[in-house]
Scaffold this motif. Structure first.
Motif, PDB file in Angstrom:
ATOM      1  N   TYR A  15       0.813  -1.216   0.000  1.00 35.15           N
ATOM      2  CA  TYR A  15       0.000   0.000   0.000  1.00 35.15           C
ATOM      3  C   TYR A  15       0.851   1.273   0.000  1.00 35.15           C
ATOM      4  CZ  TYR A  15      -4.366  -2.557   0.734  1.00 35.15           C
ATOM      5  OH  TYR A  15      -5.449  -3.379   0.596  1.00 35.15           O
ATOM      6  N   VAL A  16       1.940   1.285   0.741  1.00 32.58           N
ATOM      7  CA  VAL A  16       2.811   2.462   0.735  1.00 32.58           C
ATOM      8  C   VAL A  16       3.404   2.659  -0.658  1.00 32.58           C
ATOM      9  CG1 VAL A  16       4.935   3.465   1.653  1.00 32.58           C
ATOM     10  CG2 VAL A  16       3.312   2.352   3.205  1.00 32.58           C
ATOM     11  N   GLU A  17       3.848   1.566  -1.263  1.00 30.84           N
ATOM     12  CA  GLU A  17       4.390   1.655  -2.620  1.00 30.84           C
ATOM     13  C   GLU A  17       3.311   2.085  -3.609  1.00 30.84           C
ATOM     14  OE1 GLU A  17       7.336   1.715  -5.390  1.00 30.84           O
ATOM     15  OE2 GLU A  17       7.611   1.228  -3.266  1.00 30.84           O
ATOM     16  N   ARG A  18       2.098   1.591  -3.429  1.00 31.00           N
ATOM     17  CA  ARG A  18       0.997   1.965  -4.327  1.00 31.00           C
ATOM     18  C   ARG A  18       0.691   3.450  -4.246  1.00 31.00           C
ATOM     19  NH1 ARG A  18      -4.166  -1.720  -3.830  1.00 31.00           N
ATOM     20  NH2 ARG A  18      -2.584  -3.184  -4.600  1.00 31.00           N
ATOM     21  N   ALA A  19       0.668   3.985  -3.038  1.00 32.29           N
ATOM     22  CA  ALA A  19       0.407   5.418  -2.885  1.00 32.29           C
ATOM     23  C   ALA A  19       1.496   6.238  -3.563  1.00 32.29           C
ATOM     24  CB  ALA A  19       0.319   5.770  -1.396  1.00 32.29           C
ATOM     25  N   GLU A  20       2.756   5.862  -3.326  1.00 33.03           N
ATOM     26  CA  GLU A  20       3.864   6.609  -3.926  1.00 33.03           C
ATOM     27  C   GLU A  20       3.832   6.538  -5.453  1.00 33.03           C
ATOM     28  OE1 GLU A  20       8.769   6.719  -4.032  1.00 33.03           O
ATOM     29  OE2 GLU A  20       7.740   5.247  -2.782  1.00 33.03           O
ATOM     30  N   ASP A  21       3.634   5.349  -5.998  1.00 30.94           N
ATOM     31  CA  ASP A  21       3.702   5.204  -7.448  1.00 30.94           C
ATOM     32  C   ASP A  21       2.482   5.787  -8.148  1.00 30.94           C
ATOM     33  OD1 ASP A  21       6.147   4.053  -7.182  1.00 30.94           O
ATOM     34  OD2 ASP A  21       5.453   1.993  -7.391  1.00 30.94           O
ATOM     35  N   THR A  22       1.327   5.763  -7.490  1.00 29.15           N
ATOM     36  CA  THR A  22       0.163   6.453  -8.051  1.00 29.15           C
ATOM     37  C   THR A  22       0.440   7.947  -8.131  1.00 29.15           C
ATOM     38  OG1 THR A  22      -1.353   4.787  -7.163  1.00 29.15           O
ATOM     39  CG2 THR A  22      -2.301   6.900  -7.783  1.00 29.15           C
ATOM     40  N   ALA A  23       1.085   8.490  -7.108  1.00 24.96           N
ATOM     41  CA  ALA A  23       1.464   9.909  -7.138  1.00 24.96           C
ATOM     42  C   ALA A  23       2.433  10.180  -8.280  1.00 24.96           C
ATOM     43  CB  ALA A  23       2.091  10.318  -5.803  1.00 24.96           C
ATOM     44  N   ARG A  24       3.367   9.279  -8.520  1.00 27.30           N
ATOM     45  CA  ARG A  24       4.323   9.446  -9.609  1.00 27.30           C
ATOM     46  C   ARG A  24       3.619   9.427 -10.968  1.00 27.30           C
ATOM     47  NH1 ARG A  24       9.702   8.731  -8.288  1.00 27.30           N
ATOM     48  NH2 ARG A  24      10.114   8.159  -6.115  1.00 27.30           N
ATOM     49  N   ILE A  25       2.687   8.498 -11.144  1.00 25.07           N
ATOM     50  CA  ILE A  25       1.945   8.413 -12.404  1.00 25.07           C
ATOM     51  C   ILE A  25       1.117   9.673 -12.624  1.00 25.07           C
ATOM     52  CG2 ILE A  25       0.072   7.187 -13.588  1.00 25.07           C
ATOM     53  CD1 ILE A  25       1.138   4.607 -12.343  1.00 25.07           C
ATOM     54  N   LEU A  26       0.417  10.129 -11.590  1.00 27.95           N
ATOM     55  CA  LEU A  26      -0.406  11.328 -11.727  1.00 27.95           C
ATOM     56  C   LEU A  26       0.455  12.557 -11.986  1.00 27.95           C
ATOM     57  CD1 LEU A  26      -3.060  10.764  -8.918  1.00 27.95           C
ATOM     58  CD2 LEU A  26      -3.434  10.718 -11.390  1.00 27.95           C
ATOM     59  N   ASP A  27       1.616  12.615 -11.378  1.00 31.55           N
ATOM     60  CA  ASP A  27       2.517  13.745 -11.597  1.00 31.55           C
ATOM     61  C   ASP A  27       2.911  13.831 -13.069  1.00 31.55           C
ATOM     62  OD1 ASP A  27       3.984  15.946 -10.950  1.00 31.55           O
ATOM     63  OD2 ASP A  27       5.607  14.860  -9.958  1.00 31.55           O
ATOM     64  N   VAL A  28       3.249  12.677 -13.655  1.00 30.79           N
ATOM     65  CA  VAL A  28       3.610  12.639 -15.078  1.00 30.79           C
ATOM     66  C   VAL A  28       2.449  13.103 -15.951  1.00 30.79           C
ATOM     67  CG1 VAL A  28       4.145  11.094 -17.011  1.00 30.79           C
ATOM     68  CG2 VAL A  28       5.359  10.849 -14.851  1.00 30.79           C
ATOM     69  N   GLN A  29       1.283  12.514 -15.719  1.00 30.29           N
ATOM     70  CA  GLN A  29       0.155  12.776 -16.603  1.00 30.29           C
ATOM     71  C   GLN A  29      -0.384  14.200 -16.478  1.00 30.29           C
ATOM     72  OE1 GLN A  29      -0.988  10.567 -19.083  1.00 30.29           O
ATOM     73  NE2 GLN A  29       1.015   9.809 -18.447  1.00 30.29           N
ATOM     74  N   THR A  30      -0.470  14.716 -15.259  1.00 31.70           N
ATOM     75  CA  THR A  30      -0.957  16.096 -15.115  1.00 31.70           C
ATOM     76  C   THR A  30       0.017  17.083 -15.737  1.00 31.70           C
ATOM     77  OG1 THR A  30       0.035  16.181 -12.896  1.00 31.70           O
ATOM     78  CG2 THR A  30      -2.302  15.618 -13.043  1.00 31.70           C
ATOM     79  N   SER A  31       1.301  16.824 -15.617  1.00 36.76           N
ATOM     80  CA  SER A  31       2.293  17.699 -16.249  1.00 36.76           C
ATOM     81  C   SER A  31       2.158  17.676 -17.765  1.00 36.76           C
ATOM     82  CB  SER A  31       3.710  17.277 -15.844  1.00 36.76           C
ATOM     83  OG  SER A  31       3.909  17.433 -14.461  1.00 36.76           O
ATOM     84  N   LEU A  32       1.979  16.489 -18.331  1.00 41.69           N
ATOM     85  CA  LEU A  32       1.823  16.383 -19.784  1.00 41.69           C
ATOM     86  C   LEU A  32       0.575  17.106 -20.267  1.00 41.69           C
ATOM     87  CD1 LEU A  32       2.843  12.673 -20.475  1.00 41.69           C
ATOM     88  CD2 LEU A  32       4.088  14.729 -21.156  1.00 41.69           C
ATOM     89  N   LEU A  33      -0.529  16.958 -19.537  1.00 41.31           N
ATOM     90  CA  LEU A  33      -1.771  17.610 -19.950  1.00 41.31           C
ATOM     91  C   LEU A  33      -1.657  19.129 -19.898  1.00 41.31           C
ATOM     92  CD1 LEU A  33      -4.417  15.306 -18.226  1.00 41.31           C
ATOM     93  CD2 LEU A  33      -4.133  15.672 -20.683  1.00 41.31           C
TER      94      LEU A  33
END
Length: 313
Positions: A15-33
């Motif tokens: 769960y800790v890894e999931r929270a961190e990596d979801t944040a990483r994925i969202l960071d990438v995608q929001t920046s691209l958009l």
């Protein structure tokens, strides 16, 4: 080791890894958009929700819906908030085995969710906060836990989740292929950009970035590295049980993870990158099946998966 404690340690890692990596994925995608006006917002948001396992999205979605579903909504099983809450619940169930600093790191992170401070943070600062809290929790575990069975289960959960989530990051990059810097952003999201440039001497291509994130044996967030560490954890757990197995693997999770790692390492890179979304979906299924196998062998079977809801998704 009690199956309840072992299960809790495994899921804290996940769960800790999931929270961190979801944040990483969202960071990438929001920046691209924000940075690339040529991207179709609705299509990109639907693709992101699909990759993260959301199948019942409405016909039209925007970035605010994605952020609510994947970050802020405590009732959404795939959100960062839900992952942190689940990590805290797992930590509560294993409270007697956790060090005081580790419990406090997890609990204070969760209290930010309850107090509303997490929901008040906006992009990109919320993603940075999640990464920093995950680093604090993981660093505290590294510094205060003995390398016993509890540690092995924590690391096993972390590594399986990391392989799964890195595959999702690679999938998001392949889905948005054609934009100018999607792979650079993906490498940065994994904390891999500088290591990648040193490894490939500044030569940045989509093929090289995919190869690094999938196959590099020395970078800790690559899929192969994570699968290899997960196999080592399972091997250590089996050895501690004195199974005496000299040929083959009785542990189905070892068999699944080892076969997938070998297929990635020994297949042609061209074959792997030819259809990255499909290959990453196969890898995610392997991680889910491995989680089920670990549950059957070490925990309370189907009851454990039911308690955690998302299972290996």
């Amino acid at each position: 080791m009690l199956s309840r404690i072992a299960e809790s340690m495994f899921w804290i890692g996940r769960y800790v890894e999931r929270a961190e990596d979801t944040a990483r994925i969202l960071d990438v995608q929001t920046s691209l958009l924000i940075e690339d006006a040529t991207l179709d917002v609705d299509e990109t948001c639907h693709g992101l929700l699909s990759i993260m396992g959301v199948e019942d999205a409405p016909d039209h979605v925007d970035l605010s819906h994605v952020l609510s579903t994947l970050a802020y909504d405590l009732a959404s099983p795939v959100s960062i908030a839900a992952a942190i809450a689940a990590a805290r619940e797992s930590a509560r169930r294993a409270r007697e085995t956790l060090s005081v600093p580790l419990w406090e790191a997890i609990n204070t992170t969760y209290r930010d969710i309850l107090s509303g401070q997490f929901g008040a943070r906006r992009t990109p600062h919320v993603f940075q906060w999640v990464r920093e809290r995950a680093a604090l929790i993981n660093g505290t575990a590294d510094a205060t836990m003995t390398r016993d069975e509890g540690w092995q289960f924590l690391m096993l959960g972390r590594c399986i989740e990391r392989a799964d989530m890195t595959s999702r990051l690679v999938a998001t990059a392949s889905v948005t292929s054609g934009t100018s810097d999607q792979w650079t952003s993906t490498l940065r999201a994994c904390g891999a950009y500088e290591a990648f440039l040193r490894t490939y001497r500044g030569l940045s291509t989509e093929r090289a970035a995919a190869e690094f994130l999938l196959l590099d044996r020395l970078f800790p967030r690559s899929v192969v590295f994570s699968l290899n560490r997960a196999e080592q954890c399972l091997d250590n757990l089996e050895a501690s049980g004195s199974s005496g197995q000299r040929a083959g693997f009785q542990n189905e999770a070892q068999r699944l993870l080892g076969r997938t790692r070998a297929e990635l390492e020994y297949r042609s890179l061209s074959d792997v990158v030819a259809d990255l979304p499909t290959e990453m979906e196969r890898l995610q299924r392997t991680c889910a099946l491995a989680t089920e196998a670990v549950t059957r062998r070490f925990f309370a079977g189907a009851e454990a998966l039911a308690w955690h809801g998302m299972g290996g998704a």
